[in-house]
Design a protein around this motif. Structure first.
Motif, PDB file in Angstrom:
ATOM      1  N   THR A 214       9.298  24.876  -5.731  1.00 36.49           N
ATOM      2  CA  THR A 214      10.689  24.553  -5.419  1.00 36.49           C
ATOM      3  C   THR A 214      10.762  23.422  -4.390  1.00 36.49           C
ATOM      4  N   LEU A 215      11.953  22.830  -4.274  1.00 33.14           N
ATOM      5  CA  LEU A 215      12.149  21.788  -3.267  1.00 33.14           C
ATOM      6  C   LEU A 215      11.970  22.364  -1.863  1.00 33.14           C
ATOM      7  N   ALA A 216      12.401  23.607  -1.680  1.00 31.00           N
ATOM      8  CA  ALA A 216      12.241  24.265  -0.387  1.00 31.00           C
ATOM      9  C   ALA A 216      10.758  24.413  -0.038  1.00 31.00           C
ATOM     10  N   GLN A 217       9.946  24.739  -1.032  1.00 26.01           N
ATOM     11  CA  GLN A 217       8.504  24.866  -0.801  1.00 26.01           C
ATOM     12  C   GLN A 217       7.890  23.511  -0.474  1.00 26.01           C
ATOM     13  N   LEU A 218       8.311  22.477  -1.191  1.00 21.94           N
ATOM     14  CA  LEU A 218       7.815  21.138  -0.886  1.00 21.94           C
ATOM     15  C   LEU A 218       8.127  20.772   0.561  1.00 21.94           C
ATOM     16  N   LYS A 219       9.341  21.062   0.970  1.00 27.78           N
ATOM     17  CA  LYS A 219       9.787  20.726   2.335  1.00 27.78           C
ATOM     18  C   LYS A 219       9.030  21.510   3.404  1.00 27.78           C
ATOM     19  N   SER A 220       8.393  22.606   3.015  1.00 25.26           N
ATOM     20  CA  SER A 220       7.660  23.434   3.983  1.00 25.26           C
ATOM     21  C   SER A 220       6.235  22.939   4.201  1.00 25.26           C
ATOM     22  N   ILE A 221       5.768  21.999   3.356  1.00 20.97           N
ATOM     23  CA  ILE A 221       4.377  21.528   3.435  1.00 20.97           C
ATOM     24  C   ILE A 221       4.218  20.511   4.560  1.00 20.97           C
ATOM     25  N   GLN A 222       3.506  20.904   5.590  1.00 21.07           N
ATOM     26  CA  GLN A 222       3.291  20.022   6.741  1.00 21.07           C
ATOM     27  C   GLN A 222       1.900  19.389   6.666  1.00 21.07           C
ATOM     28  N   VAL A 223       1.662  18.692   5.579  1.00 21.47           N
ATOM     29  CA  VAL A 223       0.394  18.000   5.346  1.00 21.47           C
ATOM     30  C   VAL A 223       0.714  16.586   4.871  1.00 21.47           C
ATOM     31  N   PRO A 224       0.047  15.565   5.381  1.00 21.30           N
ATOM     32  CA  PRO A 224       0.304  14.200   4.910  1.00 21.30           C
ATOM     33  C   PRO A 224      -0.151  14.002   3.457  1.00 21.30           C
ATOM     34  N   PHE A 225       0.753  13.519   2.629  1.00 24.87           N
ATOM     35  CA  PHE A 225       0.457  13.262   1.220  1.00 24.87           C
ATOM     36  C   PHE A 225       0.814  11.817   0.868  1.00 24.87           C
ATOM     37  N   LEU A 226      -0.059  11.179   0.124  1.00 26.20           N
ATOM     38  CA  LEU A 226       0.282   9.912  -0.502  1.00 26.20           C
ATOM     39  C   LEU A 226       0.591  10.221  -1.954  1.00 26.20           C
ATOM     40  N   VAL A 227       1.834   9.992  -2.353  1.00 30.07           N
ATOM     41  CA  VAL A 227       2.261  10.230  -3.734  1.00 30.07           C
ATOM     42  C   VAL A 227       2.099   8.923  -4.495  1.00 30.07           C
ATOM     43  N   MET A 228       1.233   8.933  -5.508  1.00 28.62           N
ATOM     44  CA  MET A 228       0.970   7.738  -6.316  1.00 28.62           C
ATOM     45  C   MET A 228       1.319   8.001  -7.777  1.00 28.62           C
ATOM     46  N   PRO A 248       7.640  16.422   3.630  1.00 22.26           N
ATOM     47  CA  PRO A 248       8.002  15.922   4.962  1.00 22.26           C
ATOM     48  C   PRO A 248       7.109  14.802   5.487  1.00 22.26           C
ATOM     49  N   GLN A 249       5.831  14.813   5.105  1.00 22.56           N
ATOM     50  CA  GLN A 249       4.902  13.806   5.612  1.00 22.56           C
ATOM     51  C   GLN A 249       4.320  12.995   4.453  1.00 22.56           C
ATOM     52  N   ALA A 250       5.214  12.399   3.662  1.00 24.04           N
ATOM     53  CA  ALA A 250       4.768  11.707   2.454  1.00 24.04           C
ATOM     54  C   ALA A 250       4.870  10.195   2.560  1.00 24.04           C
ATOM     55  N   SER A 251       3.966   9.535   1.881  1.00 20.09           N
ATOM     56  CA  SER A 251       4.006   8.096   1.658  1.00 20.09           C
ATOM     57  C   SER A 251       4.064   7.895   0.149  1.00 20.09           C
ATOM     58  N   LEU A 252       4.530   6.729  -0.275  1.00 20.30           N
ATOM     59  CA  LEU A 252       4.719   6.473  -1.702  1.00 20.30           C
ATOM     60  C   LEU A 252       4.050   5.164  -2.108  1.00 20.30           C
ATOM     61  N   TYR A 253       3.346   5.211  -3.240  1.00 20.38           N
ATOM     62  CA  TYR A 253       2.732   3.993  -3.774  1.00 20.38           C
ATOM     63  C   TYR A 253       2.848   4.011  -5.293  1.00 20.38           C
ATOM     64  N   ILE A 254       3.584   3.054  -5.834  1.00 17.13           N
ATOM     65  CA  ILE A 254       3.740   2.934  -7.283  1.00 17.13           C
ATOM     66  C   ILE A 254       2.848   1.798  -7.763  1.00 17.13           C
ATOM     67  N   VAL A 255       1.940   2.113  -8.651  1.00 14.47           N
ATOM     68  CA  VAL A 255       0.995   1.115  -9.164  1.00 14.47           C
ATOM     69  C   VAL A 255       1.702   0.282 -10.234  1.00 14.47           C
ATOM     70  N   PRO A 256       1.812  -1.028 -10.037  1.00 14.65           N
ATOM     71  CA  PRO A 256       2.519  -1.862 -11.009  1.00 14.65           C
ATOM     72  C   PRO A 256       1.743  -2.051 -12.307  1.00 14.65           C
ATOM     73  N   ASP A 257       2.490  -2.142 -13.396  1.00 21.23           N
ATOM     74  CA  ASP A 257       1.897  -2.380 -14.722  1.00 21.23           C
ATOM     75  C   ASP A 257       0.828  -1.345 -15.057  1.00 21.23           C
ATOM     76  N   ALA A 258       1.112  -0.090 -14.754  1.00 25.50           N
ATOM     77  CA  ALA A 258       0.125   0.965 -14.975  1.00 25.50           C
ATOM     78  C   ALA A 258       0.794   2.218 -15.520  1.00 25.50           C
ATOM     79  N   THR A 259      -0.019   3.072 -16.143  1.00 27.24           N
ATOM     80  CA  THR A 259       0.484   4.305 -16.735  1.00 27.24           C
ATOM     81  C   THR A 259      -0.105   5.507 -15.993  1.00 27.24           C
ATOM     82  N   HIS A 260      -0.239   6.612 -16.696  1.00 25.11           N
ATOM     83  CA  HIS A 260      -0.795   7.833 -16.111  1.00 25.11           C
ATOM     84  C   HIS A 260      -2.281   7.674 -15.790  1.00 25.11           C
TER      85      HIS A 260
END
Length: 292
Positions: A214-228, A248-260
């Motif tokens: 759930t979104l509530a569970q995501l918000k409870s995670i106090q660990v740094p994550f890089l979402v790619m 709460p401690q997330a960074s975001l990186y979208i790889v251009p011209d790439a798939t899964h």
């Protein structure tokens, strides 16, 4: 002198090129974790970095990362339950939560108190589940093409069967060798060939129904994550961004011209970003701090 240096460089390249990462009999080991025999390989020295592969695959698909990351970290590549060389159990169902428990048990047995993680696809889902139950085990995590809801929840992009890429596109040639290996994983590596179909079904059913974070569970995670994710990933960009916005401690990186399969398509870009992220401490940014 130049000839000697060139010889050493070529020798190093040839040795690395010949290492069968994920299927290396020289370093491959097994350990009993609960009701499964887990296969793993360890390379390099330093801070532990655990690699978690994607669904239906094995640590073979993380070979490029093992080569890149083992220069700085002690890289530990594992095969998940019911996949690769790790055995299946008699349980009828599979879940990412169970696989997270496997990873936790594995770490305890190897006396690894804390580690950095890189999880690709299903491996990213396992890292999320581990962060929910044992956040103290994770220093930092990178998740690529992951999802916090199962495919049945509408987070998976539909397939347009009326359109196909140009068969001569260089991307096919670039990714084909790795994909050929990936699609033959069960036939080549499964420790019990009689369980291949049942194991595949478990993995497939799990991906369809899980995770259910759930979104509530995501918000409870106090660990740094890089979402790619690739900008043309299988999972919707909206879902990826929702995951980033609610950790709460997330960074975001979208790889251009790439798939899964961005690590196959753009390995230099993906590896460099992961190393950059893992190599620096997490800091909480204020979007307007430079005005103050």
């Amino acid at each position: 002198m130049k000839r000697i240096l060139l010889f050493l460089l070529l020798s190093t390249f040839l040795v690395n090129a010949q290492i069968p990462y994920g299927s290396n009999p020289k370093v491959g080991k097994r350990i009993q974790v609960g009701d499964i025999s887990m296969y793993y390989e360890i390379y390099g020295k330093g801070e532990p970095l655990i690699l978690l592969h994607g669904g239906f695959g094995s640590s073979e698909m993380m070979g490029g990362m093992i080569a890149a990351f083992s220069k700085k970290y002690q890289v530990i590549a594992v095969d998940s339950r019911s996949q690769g060389r790790t055995t299946d159990s008699d349980e009828k169902e599979l879940s990412y939560a169970q696989m997270a428990l496997d990873v936790n048990g594995f770490m305890d047995l190897l006396h690894i108190k804390k580690a950095k993680f890189v999880g690709w696809s299903d491996g990213g889902d396992i890292a999320l589940e581990l962060a929910l139950i044992h956040p103290e085990k994770i220093t930092k995590a990178v998740i690529m093409g992951a999802n916090f809801l199962g495919e049945s929840k509408g987070v998976f992009l539909g397939i347009d069967t009326t359109w196909k890429m140009d068969a001569k596109d260089l991307l096919f040639a670039k990714t084909k060798p790795e994909l050929v290996k990936y699609f033959s994983t069960y036939e080549r590596l499964a420790p019990d060939k009689k369980k291949i179909e049942s194991s595949r079904k478990k993995v497939s059913d799990n991906a369809f129904n899980n995770p259910n974070i759930t979104l509530a569970q995501l918000k409870s995670i106090q660990v740094p994550f890089l979402v790619m994710a690739g900008d043309h990933d299988m999972f919707t960009l909206e879902h990826t961004i929702a995951m980033y916005q609610n950790l709460p401690q997330a960074s975001l990186y979208i790889v251009p011209d790439a798939t899964h399969i961005s690590p196959f398509e753009e390995p230099e870009l993906v590896h460099a970003e992961i190393l950059r992220y893992l190599g620096k401490p997490y800091r909480r940014l204020d979007a307007f701090y430079f005005w103050r």
